[in-house]
Design a protein around this motif. Sequence first.
Motif, PDB file in Angstrom:
ATOM      1  N   LYS A  24       0.823  -1.214   0.000  1.00 62.48           N
ATOM      2  CA  LYS A  24       0.000   0.000   0.000  1.00 62.48           C
ATOM      3  C   LYS A  24       0.858   1.265   0.000  1.00 62.48           C
ATOM      4  N   ASP A  25       2.106   1.131   0.434  1.00 64.09           N
ATOM      5  CA  ASP A  25       2.919   2.323   0.724  1.00 64.09           C
ATOM      6  C   ASP A  25       4.080   2.546  -0.244  1.00 64.09           C
ATOM      7  N   ARG A  26       4.158   1.766  -1.310  1.00 66.98           N
ATOM      8  CA  ARG A  26       5.225   1.972  -2.281  1.00 66.98           C
ATOM      9  C   ARG A  26       4.773   1.468  -3.651  1.00 66.98           C
ATOM     10  N   LYS A  27       5.426   1.958  -4.689  1.00 73.57           N
ATOM     11  CA  LYS A  27       5.083   1.555  -6.049  1.00 73.57           C
ATOM     12  C   LYS A  27       5.692   0.194  -6.381  1.00 73.57           C
ATOM     13  N   VAL A  28       5.087  -0.463  -7.358  1.00 75.66           N
ATOM     14  CA  VAL A  28       5.680  -1.662  -7.925  1.00 75.66           C
ATOM     15  C   VAL A  28       6.017  -1.368  -9.383  1.00 75.66           C
ATOM     16  N   LYS A  29       7.209  -1.787  -9.792  1.00 75.66           N
ATOM     17  CA  LYS A  29       7.651  -1.603 -11.168  1.00 75.66           C
ATOM     18  C   LYS A  29       7.937  -2.980 -11.764  1.00 75.66           C
ATOM     19  N   PHE A  30       7.362  -3.229 -12.933  1.00 76.27           N
ATOM     20  CA  PHE A  30       7.584  -4.534 -13.563  1.00 76.27           C
ATOM     21  C   PHE A  30       7.459  -4.430 -15.072  1.00 76.27           C
ATOM     22  N   LEU A  31       8.070  -5.397 -15.741  1.00 74.44           N
ATOM     23  CA  LEU A  31       7.952  -5.539 -17.184  1.00 74.44           C
ATOM     24  C   LEU A  31       6.948  -6.640 -17.479  1.00 74.44           C
ATOM     25  N   GLN A  32       6.018  -6.363 -18.390  1.00 75.59           N
ATOM     26  CA  GLN A  32       5.100  -7.399 -18.841  1.00 75.59           C
ATOM     27  C   GLN A  32       5.363  -7.670 -20.320  1.00 75.59           C
ATOM     28  N   ILE A  33       5.585  -8.935 -20.625  1.00 77.63           N
ATOM     29  CA  ILE A  33       5.972  -9.376 -21.959  1.00 77.63           C
ATOM     30  C   ILE A  33       4.959 -10.392 -22.459  1.00 77.63           C
ATOM     31  N   TRP A  34       4.503 -10.211 -23.697  1.00 79.21           N
ATOM     32  CA  TRP A  34       3.637 -11.191 -24.343  1.00 79.21           C
ATOM     33  C   TRP A  34       4.370 -11.775 -25.542  1.00 79.21           C
ATOM     34  N   ILE A  35       4.348 -13.096 -25.657  1.00 69.91           N
ATOM     35  CA  ILE A  35       4.948 -13.803 -26.789  1.00 69.91           C
ATOM     36  C   ILE A  35       3.898 -14.720 -27.396  1.00 69.91           C
TER      37      ILE A  35
END
Length: 238
Positions: free
Chosen positions: A110-121
């Motif tokens: 709740k108190d911090r961002k999440v950063k991620f890569l989403q890849i579709w193949i």
Amino acid sequence: MSQNIFHEATTRGHASHGWLDSFHTFSFAGYHNPERVHFGALRVLNDDTVSGGEGFGRHPHDNMEIISIVLDGALEHKDSMGNTQAMPAGEVQVMSAGTGVAHSEYNHNKDRKVKFLQIWIFPDERNVTPRYDQKMFDAAERKNQLQTLVSPVHNDDNGLKIHQNAWIYRTDLDAGKAIDLTLKRPESGLYAFLINGNVKINGQEMRTRDGFGITDTDTIHIEALGASDLLLLEVPVR
């Protein structure tokens, strides 16, 4: 002779929804560029930041191999197969949507961002039975070397499995280090995405969040001009 396509970070599509800040290397949702629809079997490479407690509600997929790589924070996944998991930074998730699956993705904190890569193949086989897997990859095992994150279902290695002749590697290079990658199949091309840093690949300089697609060659030479975190995707292009 190799055929190359360079995607500077600033040329990516961008969507800001308040809770979501997303950059699209290839056409996605409201961003459409006819020259950037896919790179061979690589259909989507999204660079997402989600605010605390927010996320993508339950939605369906089918006949797509979906890979999420958490860069910072933690991502929470729930799906119609009964999986409920939280993934911290360094963890990778794969989902073969096959005949159909529904899932949601939320920021676990709740108190911090999440950063991620989403890849579709795109898969090489349609209507497979949906499946899910995730794994934590030790950062020390990609220091100045290639670490296999994802590989085909028929491969006996440490990569998470997908239904496609595709491999995803990650490497964390010190400045001045150089490595070579030989593609596994003549039908393959390589798409490089620089998470952070400054590298030169087959003569092309790249900076943070740049992308570079290479076809018609089987040898990739990578030089780190500065400390760099690099993602490499070998996918069929013909």
